[in-house]
Design a protein around this motif. Structure first.
Motif, PDB file in Angstrom:
ATOM      1  N   GLU A 142      -4.755 -24.084 -12.056  1.00 61.73           N
ATOM      2  CA  GLU A 142      -5.197 -23.251 -13.177  1.00 61.73           C
ATOM      3  C   GLU A 142      -6.172 -22.175 -12.701  1.00 61.73           C
ATOM      4  OE1 GLU A 142      -3.795 -27.130 -14.751  1.00 61.73           O
ATOM      5  OE2 GLU A 142      -5.188 -26.540 -13.176  1.00 61.73           O
ATOM      6  N   ALA A 143      -7.085 -22.550 -11.785  1.00 61.05           N
ATOM      7  CA  ALA A 143      -8.066 -21.596 -11.286  1.00 61.05           C
ATOM      8  C   ALA A 143      -7.406 -20.490 -10.472  1.00 61.05           C
ATOM      9  CB  ALA A 143      -9.123 -22.318 -10.452  1.00 61.05           C
ATOM     10  N   ALA A 144      -6.463 -20.868  -9.586  1.00 58.65           N
ATOM     11  CA  ALA A 144      -5.791 -19.880  -8.743  1.00 58.65           C
ATOM     12  C   ALA A 144      -4.910 -18.950  -9.565  1.00 58.65           C
ATOM     13  CB  ALA A 144      -4.957 -20.588  -7.676  1.00 58.65           C
ATOM     14  N   ASN A 145      -4.233 -19.497 -10.589  1.00 59.85           N
ATOM     15  CA  ASN A 145      -3.395 -18.665 -11.447  1.00 59.85           C
ATOM     16  C   ASN A 145      -4.223 -17.737 -12.323  1.00 59.85           C
ATOM     17  OD1 ASN A 145      -0.958 -19.648 -10.489  1.00 59.85           O
ATOM     18  ND2 ASN A 145      -0.841 -21.275 -12.011  1.00 59.85           N
ATOM     19  N   PHE A 146      -5.444 -18.151 -12.643  1.00 59.49           N
ATOM     20  CA  PHE A 146      -6.332 -17.300 -13.442  1.00 59.49           C
ATOM     21  C   PHE A 146      -6.747 -16.055 -12.649  1.00 59.49           C
ATOM     22  CE2 PHE A 146     -10.886 -16.298 -14.253  1.00 59.49           C
ATOM     23  CZ  PHE A 146     -10.729 -15.678 -15.477  1.00 59.49           C
ATOM     24  N   ILE A 147      -6.906 -16.223 -11.334  1.00 53.40           N
ATOM     25  CA  ILE A 147      -7.302 -15.084 -10.495  1.00 53.40           C
ATOM     26  C   ILE A 147      -6.091 -14.186 -10.258  1.00 53.40           C
ATOM     27  CG2 ILE A 147      -8.238 -14.370  -8.263  1.00 53.40           C
ATOM     28  CD1 ILE A 147      -9.652 -17.065  -8.102  1.00 53.40           C
ATOM     29  N   TRP A 148      -6.200 -12.954 -10.677  1.00 53.01           N
ATOM     30  CA  TRP A 148      -5.127 -11.985 -10.468  1.00 53.01           C
ATOM     31  C   TRP A 148      -4.926 -11.775  -8.960  1.00 53.01           C
ATOM     32  CZ3 TRP A 148      -3.112  -9.369 -14.916  1.00 53.01           C
ATOM     33  CH2 TRP A 148      -2.123  -8.419 -14.634  1.00 53.01           C
ATOM     34  N   PRO A 149      -3.647 -11.659  -8.489  1.00 55.25           N
ATOM     35  CA  PRO A 149      -3.447 -11.381  -7.057  1.00 55.25           C
ATOM     36  C   PRO A 149      -4.348 -10.243  -6.591  1.00 55.25           C
ATOM     37  CG  PRO A 149      -1.342 -11.767  -8.100  1.00 55.25           C
ATOM     38  CD  PRO A 149      -2.362 -11.768  -9.211  1.00 55.25           C
ATOM     39  N   MET A 150      -5.127 -10.507  -5.555  1.00 55.37           N
ATOM     40  CA  MET A 150      -6.157  -9.549  -5.135  1.00 55.37           C
ATOM     41  C   MET A 150      -5.549  -8.320  -4.478  1.00 55.37           C
ATOM     42  SD  MET A 150      -9.043 -12.181  -3.762  1.00 55.37           S
ATOM     43  CE  MET A 150      -9.826 -13.309  -4.929  1.00 55.37           C
ATOM     44  N   LYS A 151      -5.975  -7.177  -4.937  1.00 55.24           N
ATOM     45  CA  LYS A 151      -5.500  -5.909  -4.382  1.00 55.24           C
ATOM     46  C   LYS A 151      -6.474  -5.480  -3.285  1.00 55.24           C
ATOM     47  CE  LYS A 151      -3.386  -4.491  -8.764  1.00 55.24           C
ATOM     48  NZ  LYS A 151      -1.995  -4.493  -8.328  1.00 55.24           N
ATOM     49  N   LEU A 152      -6.089  -5.712  -2.045  1.00 47.58           N
ATOM     50  CA  LEU A 152      -6.938  -5.364  -0.910  1.00 47.58           C
ATOM     51  C   LEU A 152      -6.593  -3.968  -0.404  1.00 47.58           C
ATOM     52  CD1 LEU A 152      -6.813  -8.771   1.006  1.00 47.58           C
ATOM     53  CD2 LEU A 152      -8.416  -8.037  -0.757  1.00 47.58           C
ATOM     54  N   SER A 153      -7.482  -3.421   0.406  1.00 44.31           N
ATOM     55  CA  SER A 153      -7.269  -2.101   0.977  1.00 44.31           C
ATOM     56  C   SER A 153      -6.566  -2.225   2.323  1.00 44.31           C
ATOM     57  CB  SER A 153      -8.611  -1.390   1.169  1.00 44.31           C
ATOM     58  OG  SER A 153      -9.341  -1.330  -0.036  1.00 44.31           O
ATOM     59  N   SER A 154      -6.070  -1.096   2.810  1.00 44.36           N
ATOM     60  CA  SER A 154      -5.548  -1.075   4.174  1.00 44.36           C
ATOM     61  C   SER A 154      -6.715  -1.372   5.111  1.00 44.36           C
ATOM     62  CB  SER A 154      -4.946   0.295   4.484  1.00 44.36           C
ATOM     63  OG  SER A 154      -4.446   0.334   5.802  1.00 44.36           O
ATOM     64  N   PRO A 155      -6.523  -2.190   6.137  1.00 49.22           N
ATOM     65  CA  PRO A 155      -7.661  -2.578   6.997  1.00 49.22           C
ATOM     66  C   PRO A 155      -8.307  -1.376   7.682  1.00 49.22           C
ATOM     67  CG  PRO A 155      -5.578  -3.188   8.018  1.00 49.22           C
ATOM     68  CD  PRO A 155      -5.264  -2.769   6.616  1.00 49.22           C
ATOM     69  N   LYS A 156      -9.623  -1.448   7.815  1.00 45.84           N
ATOM     70  CA  LYS A 156     -10.351  -0.378   8.505  1.00 45.84           C
ATOM     71  C   LYS A 156      -9.840  -0.279   9.944  1.00 45.84           C
ATOM     72  CE  LYS A 156     -14.594  -0.876   5.804  1.00 45.84           C
ATOM     73  NZ  LYS A 156     -16.031  -1.239   5.825  1.00 45.84           N
ATOM     74  N   GLY A 157      -9.491   0.926  10.340  1.00 46.05           N
ATOM     75  CA  GLY A 157      -8.923   1.115  11.665  1.00 46.05           C
ATOM     76  C   GLY A 157      -7.418   1.012  11.660  1.00 46.05           C
ATOM     77  N   GLY A 158      -6.849   0.501  10.526  1.00 46.04           N
ATOM     78  CA  GLY A 158      -5.405   0.408  10.379  1.00 46.04           C
ATOM     79  C   GLY A 158      -4.786  -0.649  11.275  1.00 46.04           C
ATOM     80  N   PHE A 159      -3.477  -0.792  11.143  1.00 46.14           N
ATOM     81  CA  PHE A 159      -2.716  -1.690  12.009  1.00 46.14           C
ATOM     82  C   PHE A 159      -2.272  -0.905  13.246  1.00 46.14           C
ATOM     83  CE2 PHE A 159      -1.959  -3.662   7.810  1.00 46.14           C
ATOM     84  CZ  PHE A 159      -2.322  -4.969   8.101  1.00 46.14           C
ATOM     85  N   SER A 160      -2.252  -1.573  14.381  1.00 46.85           N
ATOM     86  CA  SER A 160      -1.758  -0.906  15.586  1.00 46.85           C
ATOM     87  C   SER A 160      -0.238  -0.761  15.502  1.00 46.85           C
ATOM     88  CB  SER A 160      -2.132  -1.703  16.832  1.00 46.85           C
ATOM     89  OG  SER A 160      -1.584  -3.009  16.777  1.00 46.85           O
ATOM     90  N   LYS A 161       0.325   0.117  16.290  1.00 49.88           N
ATOM     91  CA  LYS A 161       1.752   0.384  16.234  1.00 49.88           C
ATOM     92  C   LYS A 161       2.559  -0.883  16.532  1.00 49.88           C
ATOM     93  CE  LYS A 161       5.167   3.759  17.821  1.00 49.88           C
ATOM     94  NZ  LYS A 161       5.441   4.891  18.765  1.00 49.88           N
TER      95      LYS A 161
END
Length: 245
Positions: free
Chosen positions: A198-217
């Motif tokens: 119930e607690a996990a479903n109450f939390i909306w899927p978290m919208k995270l940012s692109s990681p600082k420095g980005g992903f490497s190729k």
């Protein structure tokens, strides 16, 4: 000669007086309830802090005891996973797409808490080319819920995404499970308590940012064990998610 007050006016004045008195009593009761709730929340926070410290010390003591006896202490396996989607929808097979939907990882950079068991582990392994996951620490759980936590409020088909900036939002939706505040919510998630679902479903899927420095190729195309970012990162999930919060 004293003018006679109409009976309707007298009744209205009496009714207004009764309403004002009832409102005063209601406000006093609400104020007392809020004060008691704040006291209860503070007590729970202190209890949880002691519980976390005791659990950490218990592992240290058990490790020392096993070492002194020439044995090896194996701590209890992880019960909680935090998964974040790092790849989009291109080339996703139907079965993998369905699993991502079941895990509520519908969009890139969405993150969710998942109870770890045999079934969910198999699901995670099936879609690990599209996600990064691992075992979050208490610090990471708190950081995610406090910084990126939003509640799912309303009814199916008409959900509202409400920021978790007030304990009353938590109490209104999870109070029936004795989850009254943010610290209760953190504790239920981190310890995978009886009302984790119930607690996990109450939390909306978290919208995270692109990681600082980005992903490497090509890093999203490789498994973590091969120098990439996908798959099980175990306790190193904090390194990636910390750059995305």
């Amino acid at each position: 000669m004293v003018a006679k007050v109409p009976e309707s006016h007298a009744k209205k004045a009496k009714r207004d007086e009764a309403l004002a008195e009832a409102l005063t009593v209601s406000l006093k009761e609400k104020k007392a309830k809020k004060k008691a709730t704040r006291k209860e929340i503070k007590a729970r926070g202190l209890k949880y802090a002691e519980e976390y410290a005791a659990a950490k010390q218990a592992v240290i003591d058990s490790t020392k005891k096993a070492r002194s006896e020439g044995n090896i202490f194996v701590p209890e396996g992880p019960k909680l996973v935090f998964a974040v989607r790092i790849r989009g929808i291109n080339g996703v097979a139907p079965k993998e797409r369905k699993i991502l939907q079941l895990l509520r990882l519908r969009q890139i950079h969405n993150g969710v808490f998942i109870k770890l068991n045999y079934a969910t582990l198999r699901m995670l392994q099936r879609v690990e080319h599209y996600i990064a996951y691992g075992y979050p620490s208490l610090k990471l759980v708190k950081s995610l819920i406090y910084k990126r936590g939003f509640g799912k409020v309303g009814k199916p088909g008409a959900w509202s995404r409400i920021p978790l900036s007030d304990n009353q939002v938590v109490e209104a939706n999870l109070g029936k499970f004795d989850i009254l505040c943010m610290e209760d919510l953190v504790h239920e998630i981190y310890t995978v308590g009886p009302h984790f679902k119930e607690a996990a479903n109450f939390i909306w899927p978290m919208k995270l940012s692109s990681p600082k420095g980005g992903f490497s190729k090509f890093s999203k195309l490789k498994h973590f064990t091969e120098g990439g970012d996908a798959g099980n990162r175990e306790h190193y999930i904090a390194g990636l998610v910390g750059r995305m919060v």
